[in-house]
Design a protein around this motif. Structure first.
Motif, PDB file in Angstrom:
ATOM      1  N   ASP A  47       0.801  -1.227   0.000  1.00  0.00           N
ATOM      2  CA  ASP A  47       0.000   0.000   0.000  1.00  0.00           C
ATOM      3  C   ASP A  47       0.836   1.280   0.000  1.00  0.00           C
ATOM      4  O   ASP A  47       0.280   2.375   0.035  1.00  0.00           O
ATOM      5  N   HIS A  74      -1.385  14.795   4.877  1.00  0.00           N
ATOM      6  CA  HIS A  74      -2.745  14.376   5.186  1.00  0.00           C
ATOM      7  C   HIS A  74      -2.673  13.029   5.895  1.00  0.00           C
ATOM      8  O   HIS A  74      -2.082  12.074   5.391  1.00  0.00           O
ATOM      9  N   ASP A  76      -4.590   9.766   7.630  1.00  0.00           N
ATOM     10  CA  ASP A  76      -5.837   9.011   7.693  1.00  0.00           C
ATOM     11  C   ASP A  76      -5.650   7.819   8.628  1.00  0.00           C
ATOM     12  O   ASP A  76      -4.628   7.698   9.291  1.00  0.00           O
ATOM     13  N   SER A  81      -0.162  10.769   3.752  1.00  0.00           N
ATOM     14  CA  SER A  81       0.418  11.210   2.487  1.00  0.00           C
ATOM     15  C   SER A  81       1.140  12.522   2.751  1.00  0.00           C
ATOM     16  O   SER A  81       0.771  13.292   3.646  1.00  0.00           O
ATOM     17  N   TYR A  94       2.782   8.099  -0.189  1.00  0.00           N
ATOM     18  CA  TYR A  94       1.797   7.594   0.767  1.00  0.00           C
ATOM     19  C   TYR A  94       2.485   6.499   1.559  1.00  0.00           C
ATOM     20  O   TYR A  94       3.024   5.536   0.989  1.00  0.00           O
TER      21      TYR A  94
END
Length: 151
Positions: A47, A74, A76, A81, A94
């Motif tokens: 990922d 950012h 999450d 990222s 990422y």
């Protein structure tokens, strides 16, 4: 067979939650004072998102520095990222939390190291590896899950 408490997994989850909390705070408020981060991650993680030329250049792991220039941070639930400058080329990345191998903030001598799941749990690090590791992280306190494992 009785079910045991998987302290190793629980510690990894807690430590990754700490990283998420710190990065989320930086996302909203910026880096305070002299804080900055060295984050080493597995570039082969399925990922992880990075440009092909970066994964070719760093085929196993890569260390990024979050300090003076970064954009688009950012955070999450699964990772973060960020856009960093490589030479004069801004590149988005990422990084999933479970791809992180080390997280160090040398400004306060804080560090976390995640043991890889395929590491041999029954053997301790040999003396040479411990000496090398101490030299690499002499400016940070590294918490290793091995110190909590029963031998």
């Amino acid at each position: 067979m009785s079910r045991g408490i998987d302290y190793g997994n629980l510690m990894h989850t807690a430590m990754r939650g700490l990283i998420k909390t710190v990065l989320s705070d930086v996302e909203h408020k910026g880096l305070p004072g002299a804080h900055h981060f060295f984050i080493t991650f597995d570039t082969r993680h399925p990922d992880a998102g990075l440009a092909d030329w970066l994964s070719d250049r760093y085929p196993g792991e890569m260390t990024i520095v979050v300090q003076h220039w970064y954009e688009n941070l950012h955070v999450d639930d699964d990772g973060f990222s960020i856009t960093l400058n490589f030479g004069d080329t801004p590149e988005p990345l990422y990084i999933p939390y479970d791809a992180i191998k080390t997280f160090v903030d040398p400004s306060v001598e804080f560090g976390l190291r995640f043991e890889s799941p395929d590491a041999d749990d029954s053997d301790e690090m040999d003396e040479d590896e411990q000496d090398d590791d101490e030299e690499r992280h002499s400016d940070a306190e590294v918490v290793s899950l091995d110190s909590f494992r029963k031998h």
